[in-house]
Design an enzyme around this catalytic site. Structure first.
Site, short mmCIF file in Angstrom:
data_model
loop_
_atom_site.label_atom_id
_atom_site.label_comp_id
_atom_site.label_asym_id
_atom_site.label_seq_id
_atom_site.Cartn_x
_atom_site.Cartn_y
_atom_site.Cartn_z
N PHE A 107 0.86 -1.18 0.00
CA PHE A 107 0.00 0.00 0.00
C PHE A 107 0.89 1.23 0.00
CE2 PHE A 107 -2.42 3.47 1.85
CZ PHE A 107 -3.54 3.46 1.04
N ASP B 296 9.19 2.56 1.58
CA ASP B 296 8.00 3.26 2.05
C ASP B 296 7.94 3.07 3.56
OD1 ASP B 296 5.53 4.13 2.83
OD2 ASP B 296 4.44 3.22 1.16
N LYS C 80 2.76 9.86 8.18
CA LYS C 80 2.04 9.50 9.40
C LYS C 80 2.65 10.04 10.71
CE LYS C 80 -0.85 5.87 7.65
NZ LYS C 80 -0.56 5.20 6.38
C1 LIG Z 1 -0.79 5.46 4.97
C2 LIG Z 1 0.23 4.97 4.02
C3 LIG Z 1 0.47 5.60 2.79
C4 LIG Z 1 -0.38 6.74 2.28
O1 LIG Z 1 -0.36 7.84 3.10
P1 LIG Z 1 -1.47 9.00 2.89
O2 LIG Z 1 -1.07 10.05 3.86
O3 LIG Z 1 -2.79 8.38 3.18
O4 LIG Z 1 -1.37 9.44 1.49
C5 LIG Z 1 1.50 5.13 2.01
N1 LIG Z 1 2.24 4.08 2.40
C6 LIG Z 1 2.06 3.44 3.56
C7 LIG Z 1 2.94 2.31 3.94
C8 LIG Z 1 1.03 3.86 4.40
O5 LIG Z 1 0.82 3.20 5.55
#
Ligand SMILES: *Cc1c(COP(=O)(O)O)cnc(C)c1O
Length: 397
Positions: A130, A215, A244
């Site tokens: 994701f 990521d 986050k």
């Molecule tokens: C939450 C998340 C995203 C996306 O972040 P947004 O602020 O919602 O755009 C991307 N990668 C990972 C691993 C995430 O947990």
């Protein structure tokens, strides 16, 4: 709420909170919920942390926004501190995880472009990943449910099974630019990439001239007990996206890169109106004041172990409901044998909040400032919820 003016894109719980204090969320009628979702790993220092409130309110009284037409001292400072705390030399500030990843993807492609290899645009990604909900990041994530109905996916992503190193090797071709991976998949179900696999990805990148992009949007900023989760593996990426936890609840993301990887990101090639604005920078710097304090990350690791051991005991006591405990630090998951949504609901009835994830996992992501007492409290609530589910199942058949 159907019939509201909002897009109907979320399956919201029928709950609204009026305020928060540390690990607690409080409804208008005064009901207190123990928050082990933390805004999906965002409220890293809990709710209404006095140091963050002071930083935000102080900045709000001076200056909110000037745009990147001007120097922003808080941005310089946060950039330098992030660089000092990580593998990175360069930082670009954005407002979200997806934007941080867009910058990461663009940085990798530009790197090869300025090296004279315009063809090298393809990025290897992993099943279950994701990376966000923009057009490029849904293509990178590769999940049908997020791509459907949005037209042709952005080109240039080659997906392989999570952790399958042979498939990675096979997928590398003359047009490959980078490998993009989460050190531990969050939405995908708290699936950790083994440190040895991370090291192998680094070797493959070095052997083929690829960039390693991590990521760390969910795993970063102390969540796993290290500042960035890749530190467990002992190897460094070329580029990483964070978001986050760095804003503690204020929208803030960043792309981190080495000097070499960022060399194509020259004046004018990328930009943002809001990214790195003084409010976000004040909060981001305040988050670092605490997360980088001596001993803070060690405490996260210790508390993570305490929670994980408690969860393991629960898994032993409820083998009919819980399959296994997963995760690292304060990024933990219970893989369920009954629908995770039912477990989440039962936990909510015990006034414990958590977040669902793929592979039928319930995610536990408490604020990093959680106390031992709150961990024990949460464990009791989980036991009570599972016991109630069992009783209910026996009574209801
Ligand atoms: C939450 C998340 C995203 C996306 O972040 P947004 O602020 O919602 O755009 C991307 N990668 C990972 C691993 C995430 O947990």
């Amino acid at each position: 709420m159907s019939g509201s003016a909002l897009y109907d894109t979320y399956a919201r719980a029928p709950l609204a909170f009026e305020r928060g204090e540390g690990c607690w969320l409080i409804t208008e009628d005064g009901t207190r919920y123990l928050d082990f979702a933390a805004g999906i790993a965002v409220n890293s220092l809990g709710h209404a942390h006095p140091h963050l409130v002071a930083a935000l309110v102080g900045q709000a009284g001076r200056l909110w926004h000037v745009s990147n037409l001007y120097e922003i001292p808080g941005q310089r400072r946060l950039g330098e501190r992030l660089a000092a705390a990580t593998f990175a030399d360069r930082v670009f500030f954005a407002n979200s995880g997806a934007e941080a990843l867009e910058c990461a993807i663009k940085t990798a492609r530009r790197y090869h472009f300025v090296n004279g290899a315009e063809n090298r645009t393809r990025i290897i990604t992993f099943e279950g990943a994701f990376h966000g909900r923009t057009l490029a990041t849904i293509a990178a994530g590769g999940q049908k449910k997020y791509l459907e109905g949005f037209g042709p996916p952005v080109a240039g992503f080659d997906q392989v099974p999570f952790g399958d190193l042979q498939a990675v090797e096979k997928a590398i071709g003359p047009d490959t630019a980078a490998i993009l991976v989460e050190p531990m998949q969050g939405e995908g179900g708290i699936r950790r990439l083994a440190p040895a696999a991370m090291r192998r990805l680094r070797e493959l990148c070095d052997a083929h001239g690829l960039l390693l992009i991590l990521d760390e949007v969910q795993t970063g900023i102390g969540r796993t007990g290290r500042f960035l989760a890749h530190e467990w593996s002992g190897v460094s990426p070329d580029i990483a996206a964070i978001a986050k936890g760095i804003g503690g609840g204020f929208p803030l993301g960043a792309c981190l890169a080495t000097e070499e990887a960022a060399k194509g990101m020259t004046p004018g090639v990328h930009g943002t109106t809001f990214g790195g604005n003084p409010l976000a920078m004040a909060v981001g710097n305040a988050v670092l004041d605490i997360v980088l304090e001596e001993g803070f990350l060690e405490e996260v690791a210790r508390k993570g172990l305490l929670l994980k051991q408690g969860l393991a005991a629960i898994a032993d006591a409820f083998p009919d409901l819980v399959e296994e405990v997963r995760g690292e630090g304060l990024m933990l998951g219970l893989r369920c044998k009954v629908p995770n949504t039912a477990v989440q609901k039962a936990l909510r009835e015990e006034k414990l909040l958590c977040a669902p994830a793929g592979e039928n996992v319930v995610r536990l992501l408490p604020p990093l400032i959680v106390g031992d007492e709150e961990i024990n409290d949460a464990l009791e609530r989980i036991r009570a919820a599972l016991a109630a589910m069992r009783t209910h199942a026996q009574a209801g058949g």
